[in-house]
Design an enzyme around this catalytic site. Structure first.
Site, PDB file in Angstrom:
ATOM      1  N   GLY A  15       0.850  -1.190   0.000  1.00  0.00           N
ATOM      2  CA  GLY A  15       0.000   0.000   0.000  1.00  0.00           C
ATOM      3  C   GLY A  15       0.881   1.233   0.000  1.00  0.00           C
ATOM      4  O   GLY A  15       2.111   1.139  -0.049  1.00  0.00           O
ATOM      5  N   CYS A  16       0.248   2.408   0.065  1.00  0.00           N
ATOM      6  CA  CYS A  16       1.003   3.662   0.053  1.00  0.00           C
ATOM      7  C   CYS A  16       1.470   3.999   1.475  1.00  0.00           C
ATOM      8  O   CYS A  16       1.213   3.243   2.417  1.00  0.00           O
ATOM      9  CB  CYS A  16       0.129   4.785  -0.502  1.00  0.00           C
ATOM     10  SG  CYS A  16      -1.332   5.119   0.503  1.00  0.00           S
ATOM     11  N   MET A  17       2.119   5.126   1.624  1.00  0.00           N
ATOM     12  CA  MET A  17       2.564   5.538   2.955  1.00  0.00           C
ATOM     13  C   MET A  17       1.355   5.816   3.841  1.00  0.00           C
ATOM     14  O   MET A  17       0.330   6.301   3.367  1.00  0.00           O
ATOM     15  CB  MET A  17       3.459   6.777   2.860  1.00  0.00           C
ATOM     16  CG  MET A  17       4.834   6.387   2.349  1.00  0.00           C
ATOM     17  SD  MET A  17       6.092   7.614   2.616  1.00  0.00           S
ATOM     18  CE  MET A  17       6.159   7.783   4.373  1.00  0.00           C
ATOM     19  N   TYR A  18       1.473   5.506   5.106  1.00  0.00           N
ATOM     20  CA  TYR A  18       0.450   5.693   6.141  1.00  0.00           C
ATOM     21  C   TYR A  18      -0.748   4.753   5.981  1.00  0.00           C
ATOM     22  O   TYR A  18      -1.788   4.955   6.596  1.00  0.00           O
ATOM     23  CB  TYR A  18      -0.075   7.144   6.195  1.00  0.00           C
ATOM     24  CG  TYR A  18       1.010   8.167   6.112  1.00  0.00           C
ATOM     25  CD1 TYR A  18       1.903   8.336   7.153  1.00  0.00           C
ATOM     26  CD2 TYR A  18       1.162   8.959   4.973  1.00  0.00           C
ATOM     27  CE1 TYR A  18       2.928   9.268   7.066  1.00  0.00           C
ATOM     28  CE2 TYR A  18       2.176   9.885   4.881  1.00  0.00           C
ATOM     29  CZ  TYR A  18       3.058  10.044   5.926  1.00  0.00           C
ATOM     30  OH  TYR A  18       4.057  10.958   5.840  1.00  0.00           O
ATOM     31  N   SER A  19      -0.633   3.728   5.132  1.00  0.00           N
ATOM     32  CA  SER A  19      -1.772   2.823   4.943  1.00  0.00           C
ATOM     33  C   SER A  19      -1.855   1.776   6.057  1.00  0.00           C
ATOM     34  O   SER A  19      -2.816   1.007   6.100  1.00  0.00           O
ATOM     35  CB  SER A  19      -1.707   2.161   3.561  1.00  0.00           C
ATOM     36  OG  SER A  19      -0.518   1.401   3.433  1.00  0.00           O
ATOM     37  N   ASP A  87      10.220  -5.660   7.019  1.00  0.00           N
ATOM     38  CA  ASP A  87       9.442  -4.424   6.877  1.00  0.00           C
ATOM     39  C   ASP A  87      10.117  -3.536   5.831  1.00  0.00           C
ATOM     40  O   ASP A  87      11.333  -3.631   5.636  1.00  0.00           O
ATOM     41  CB  ASP A  87       9.376  -3.702   8.237  1.00  0.00           C
ATOM     42  CG  ASP A  87       8.306  -2.614   8.243  1.00  0.00           C
ATOM     43  OD1 ASP A  87       7.312  -2.755   7.509  1.00  0.00           O
ATOM     44  OD2 ASP A  87       8.456  -1.621   8.986  1.00  0.00           O
ATOM     45  N   GLU A  88       9.361  -2.687   5.170  1.00  0.00           N
ATOM     46  CA  GLU A  88       9.911  -1.723   4.196  1.00  0.00           C
ATOM     47  C   GLU A  88      10.827  -2.405   3.170  1.00  0.00           C
ATOM     48  O   GLU A  88      11.968  -1.980   2.961  1.00  0.00           O
ATOM     49  CB  GLU A  88      10.684  -0.608   4.931  1.00  0.00           C
ATOM     50  CG  GLU A  88       9.906   0.078   6.034  1.00  0.00           C
ATOM     51  CD  GLU A  88       8.898   1.111   5.548  1.00  0.00           C
ATOM     52  OE1 GLU A  88       8.755   1.283   4.315  1.00  0.00           O
ATOM     53  OE2 GLU A  88       8.247   1.720   6.394  1.00  0.00           O
ATOM     54  N   CYS A 147      -6.910   9.974   1.897  1.00  0.00           N
ATOM     55  CA  CYS A 147      -6.364  11.090   1.123  1.00  0.00           C
ATOM     56  C   CYS A 147      -6.461  12.370   1.953  1.00  0.00           C
ATOM     57  O   CYS A 147      -7.548  12.724   2.431  1.00  0.00           O
ATOM     58  CB  CYS A 147      -7.149  11.239  -0.184  1.00  0.00           C
ATOM     59  SG  CYS A 147      -6.660  12.709  -1.116  1.00  0.00           S
ATOM     60  N   CYS A 185      -5.324  10.206  -3.040  1.00  0.00           N
ATOM     61  CA  CYS A 185      -6.074   9.311  -3.927  1.00  0.00           C
ATOM     62  C   CYS A 185      -5.637   9.579  -5.370  1.00  0.00           C
ATOM     63  O   CYS A 185      -4.880  10.516  -5.644  1.00  0.00           O
ATOM     64  CB  CYS A 185      -7.572   9.535  -3.768  1.00  0.00           C
ATOM     65  SG  CYS A 185      -8.120  11.112  -4.441  1.00  0.00           S
TER      66      CYS A 185
HETATM   67  P1  ADP Z   1       2.790   2.492   6.823  1.00  0.00           P
HETATM   68  O1  ADP Z   1       3.734   1.422   7.352  1.00  0.00           O
HETATM   69  O2  ADP Z   1       1.856   1.959   5.762  1.00  0.00           O
HETATM   70  O3  ADP Z   1       3.502   3.755   6.361  1.00  0.00           O
HETATM   71  P2  ADP Z   1       2.026   2.771   9.595  1.00  0.00           P
HETATM   72  O4  ADP Z   1       1.575   1.393  10.012  1.00  0.00           O
HETATM   73  O5  ADP Z   1       3.420   3.162  10.013  1.00  0.00           O
HETATM   74  O6  ADP Z   1       1.837   2.934   8.019  1.00  0.00           O
HETATM   75  O7  ADP Z   1       1.066   3.884  10.171  1.00  0.00           O
HETATM   76  C1  ADP Z   1      -0.323   3.886   9.921  1.00  0.00           C
HETATM   77  C2  ADP Z   1      -0.932   4.997  10.774  1.00  0.00           C
HETATM   78  O8  ADP Z   1      -0.562   6.273  10.229  1.00  0.00           O
HETATM   79  C3  ADP Z   1      -2.429   5.040  10.809  1.00  0.00           C
HETATM   80  O9  ADP Z   1      -2.979   4.127  11.730  1.00  0.00           O
HETATM   81  C4  ADP Z   1      -2.690   6.492  11.251  1.00  0.00           C
HETATM   82  O10 ADP Z   1      -2.664   6.610  12.655  1.00  0.00           O
HETATM   83  C5  ADP Z   1      -1.490   7.241  10.716  1.00  0.00           C
HETATM   84  N1  ADP Z   1      -1.794   8.145   9.579  1.00  0.00           N
HETATM   85  C6  ADP Z   1      -1.167   9.332   9.339  1.00  0.00           C
HETATM   86  N2  ADP Z   1      -1.642   9.906   8.211  1.00  0.00           N
HETATM   87  C7  ADP Z   1      -2.597   9.081   7.713  1.00  0.00           C
HETATM   88  C8  ADP Z   1      -3.444   9.104   6.557  1.00  0.00           C
HETATM   89  N3  ADP Z   1      -3.414  10.100   5.672  1.00  0.00           N
HETATM   90  N4  ADP Z   1      -4.293   8.071   6.354  1.00  0.00           N
HETATM   91  C9  ADP Z   1      -4.348   7.056   7.245  1.00  0.00           C
HETATM   92  N5  ADP Z   1      -3.567   6.954   8.346  1.00  0.00           N
HETATM   93  C10 ADP Z   1      -2.695   7.958   8.595  1.00  0.00           C
HETATM   94 ZN    ZN Z   2      -8.256  12.785  -2.838  1.00  0.00          ZN
END
Ligand code: ADP
Ligand code: ZN
Length: 193
Positions: A15-19, A87-88, A147, A185
């Protein structure tokens, strides 16, 4: 003759960042630890956002991890485990074919291999290593963020420099958090130019 099932499998969380990829990896690994299955979490050395030696989600959830630069280090340090998590994955320094071969070798040894990583770069292009693993994985979960512009499900990581989309010729891998990346998005994503 009945063939013994070794339990080897590959699970991809993308997924994308913060998903929530790291959160999901931590959730699955906590279950593994509760079940007392021998396991190890690996984290690329290139990911310097948090203290070396941990995986940490944006919400602060954290587990100990073993820093590596390449899939070969994972292979060398996974002899005594039943479950290996990376991870990553997009931060590993190997060629995509090496990552694929390494993860396949671990699963063929009978390990459960959990992998989390970005499926697309900031240019919204697929990351080849993740793409290839998804094709052979037993399980693929694609997660979504929200988004920041419109509240729809976000699938893309927008890289910004001074509030403007980063140029297309910037480095593909740049470590950063909210100061550098936004979840967007398809409609709100602004292509790098
Ligand atoms: P990833 O590893 O995919 O980057 P993390 O597991 O580190 O994501 O963090 C996910 C958390 O980031 C979510 O539970 C939420 O608290 C936070 N977050 C920050 N910005 C957003 C966003 N735009 N959409 C969803 N979650 C977000
Ligand atoms: Zn959007």
């Amino acid at each position: 003759m009945t063939r013994l099932c070794t339990g080897g499998r590959i699970e991809v969380i993308c997924g994308c960042m913060y998903s929530g990829k790291t959160e999901e990896l931590i959730r699955r690994m906590r279950q593994v630890m509760i079940a007392r299955q021998p396991c190890r979490i690996f984290t690329p050395r290139r990911d310097t956002r948090y203290s070396v030696g941990h995986v940490a989600s944006h919400t602060g959830a954290k587990l100990e991890a073993y820093p590596v630069s390449s899939i070969h280090e994972v292979l060398a340090a996974a002899d005594d485990v039943q479950v290996a998590a990376i991870d990553e994955l997009h931060f590993l320094e190997d060629r995509p074919e090496e990552i694929l071969a390494g993860c396949q070798a671990l699963a063929d040894r009978g390990l459960r291999v959990l992998v989390a990583g970005l499926d697309q770069s900031y240019r919204a292009e697929p990351f080849p290593g993740m793409m290839q693993l998804m094709a052979v994985a037993e399980q693929v979960d694609k997660l979504y963020a929200i988004c920041v512009r419109c509240g729809a499900y976000a699938t893309r990581s927008q890289r910004l420099i001074d509030g403007r989309p980063a140029p297309a010729d910037a480095a593909t891998l740049v470590v950063g958090g909210l100061e550098l990346y936004e979840a967007r998005c398809r409609a709100c994503y602004e292509p790098a130019c």
